[in-house]
Structures are given as C-alpha cells and as structure tokens.
Design an enzyme around this catalytic site. Structure first.
Site, PDB file in Angstrom:
ATOM      1  N   LYS A 161       0.802  -1.225   0.000  1.00  0.00           N
ATOM      2  CA  LYS A 161       0.000   0.000   0.000  1.00  0.00           C
ATOM      3  C   LYS A 161       0.836   1.277   0.000  1.00  0.00           C
ATOM      4  O   LYS A 161       0.439   2.278  -0.609  1.00  0.00           O
ATOM      5  CB  LYS A 161      -0.951   0.009   1.205  1.00  0.00           C
ATOM      6  CG  LYS A 161      -2.170  -0.881   1.054  1.00  0.00           C
ATOM      7  CD  LYS A 161      -3.126  -0.659   2.216  1.00  0.00           C
ATOM      8  CE  LYS A 161      -4.441  -1.373   1.997  1.00  0.00           C
ATOM      9  NZ  LYS A 161      -5.425  -1.023   3.041  1.00  0.00           N
ATOM     10  N   ASP A 180     -10.105   3.627   1.729  1.00  0.00           N
ATOM     11  CA  ASP A 180     -10.345   2.973   3.016  1.00  0.00           C
ATOM     12  C   ASP A 180     -11.136   3.870   3.967  1.00  0.00           C
ATOM     13  O   ASP A 180     -12.048   3.410   4.655  1.00  0.00           O
ATOM     14  CB  ASP A 180      -9.027   2.564   3.672  1.00  0.00           C
ATOM     15  CG  ASP A 180      -8.430   1.301   3.076  1.00  0.00           C
ATOM     16  OD1 ASP A 180      -9.199   0.486   2.518  1.00  0.00           O
ATOM     17  OD2 ASP A 180      -7.203   1.125   3.160  1.00  0.00           O
TER      18      ASP A 180
END
Length: 276
Positions: free
Chosen positions: A69, A106
């Site tokens: 990520k 997210d």
C-alpha cells in the site's frame, strides 16, 4: 475486432485469503457486466514490473493490500490528496492514455460503514479513541478528522508510530499510552479497533470496557470473526456496535465504478456473497 473485456484485481502477498474477488465478481454478475477480477500474489521485488505490465494485458485497475500500500505511491503518476495525506493507496486506476492514478478509499469505506451501521452517531458529540496506528488507522483517523470529530485519541503498542501519525495528521490527534487507553474511554463517543488483534488466529484485544459509556459506538475493522470479542462485550454494555465487513464492501465501490463504469450497491446480498 471486439473490445477487450476489462480486467481488475487485487495485488498483495499473501492474497489467497482476500474476499475482494468474491465481492467484485458478485457485482459484475448482478449488474450483468463483462469483466473479471483476479487475485494476484505479487512479491515486493516484482511490484514495479507487474504494474507496468498489467495495463498492457487489459487491466483497468487494481486494489492494493499488504505489503504494497505504501510502496505503490512511488510508481504512481498521480496521487490523490487523501492517498498522499494517508501515505498509502488501496486503489489504482490505469488511465487509457497511460499512467497510474493512486487513491485511498479505506477512509470512505470506514465512514460509510459507520454511518449506515450507527445512523445516530454524531461526529461532533465527543472524542474518538482509535486503537492502532498502522495504515488502516491512518485512513480511519483522516476520515474522522474530515467528518468533524473534535479530538481523536490514538494508542499503539509502539508509541512512536502513533506520534508519527499525529505529526502527519495534525493537532486534533492526541497520543495516549497503550497502558492508559482504558482511562480515556469515559469521554469517548466512538471506539475503533484498527489492529488485527481479535482476528481469527491472532491474540485477542485485551482492553477493559468498564469505563465506556453505554451510548458510545464501537466498531472493529476485523471481520473474521464477524462478531469479535470487543463487539460482543460492547454490545453487552448497551453500546451500538458496527462490524468490519461493511468497510471492506464500501471501500470497493469507488474502484469498481471507475473500472467497470457502473456504481454497485452494497446490500444484504453482497454481504452474504462475501461471507460465503
């Protein structure tokens, strides 16, 4: 000559546990769209080459999970403000003319799940306590700041990670020692576990909720098991609880819409499909 069938997927290592392929394939089938979503186990040393190759193979984008990520940001041609603020991306879009756009959905997924699971939650009503200071925590804290939470108290077993988070995300973040979390719960309107503690196969999150207000909202990013011990104890105190599955579902919506051209609906059928 026929048009290419759009491809998307998720890259990480390990990746076999991911429920994202089930979710995206459910949406493709429900909406009657052509496309495929593929899990891909990609080692760190192969990441750059894989990202260069995927668009040539017909991929329109990918989700990104552990451990890539943060690393993917260095290979992106454009990084959205929120991905830059969080320091991580979970959604990549490959532009038709070339180039990679890195985004982080997210926080969007977290807030959507929270608001739907606890519709009476008021961001301005009181502080939030966030357990953990990793990548997921950064996304959660950034989204809580944007939502208008006045103070976010962050605690992590390794304090320096929480302090770095405060440095990056600003003055509304307050660092609390790991041993002192239970002592700040009395003021909290929201408690969030962003760690993997409590997940199947991991140690439990050992946190006494004795001081937690019964009108507080408690949510856990862990969704295996769906009802973690933290949520069970909080529910017994009378708290509204929100499981972590919805965050996974909602964070996938923006990417799917960009890649396949239609916005999917998160509903009970989606939850059933992902839970298997």
């Amino acid at each position: 000559m026929t048009d290419r069938i759009p491809l998307a997927g998720v890259i990480g290592s390990p990746i076999a546990h991911s429920r994202s392929p089930v979710m995206h394939m459910h949406w493709l089938a429900t909406l009657g769209l052509a496309g495929h979503y593929i899990p891909m186990d990609v080692a760190q040393q192969d990441l750059e080459r894989v990202l260069q190759t995927l668009p040539r193979m017909g991929f329109v984008g990918v989700n990104v999970t552990v451990p890539h990520k943060e690393t993917v940001l260095q290979f992106a041609d454009q990084v959205t403000d929120r991905a830059g603020l969080i320091g991580a991306a979970n959604t990549l879009t490959f532009r038709a003319g070339g180039g990679i756009v890195a985004d982080n959905t997210d926080g969007y997924g977290f807030i959507e799940n929270l608001r739907r699971g606890a519709p009476n939650w008021d961001a301005a009503a009181g502080p939030a306590v966030v357990v953990g200071a990793g990548g997921a925590s950064r996304a959660v804290v950034a989204s809580l700041i944007e939502a208008g939470v006045p103070e976010i108290m962050v605690s992590n077993r390794t304090r320096i990670r929480a302090e770095r988070l405060r440095e990056d995300l600003g003055r509304r973040v307050r660092v609390v020692d790991w041993s002192q979390v239970r002592n700040v719960l009395g003021d909290a309107g929201l408690l969030v576990n962003t760690t993997s503690l409590g997940m199947t196969g991991n140690p439990p999150l050992r946190l006494s909720l004795d001081g937690l207000r019964p009108d507080a909202v408690v949510t856990d990013l862990v969704y295996a098991p769906l009802r973690t011990e933290l949520l069970q104890v909080a529910e017994a105190r009378g708290c509204v609880t929100v499981d972590g599955l919805g965050m996974l579902l909602y964070q996938g919506v923006p990417g799917f819409e960009r890649w396949f051209g239609q916005r999917p609906t998160v509903d009970e059928a989606t939850r059933r499909a992902v839970l298997g």
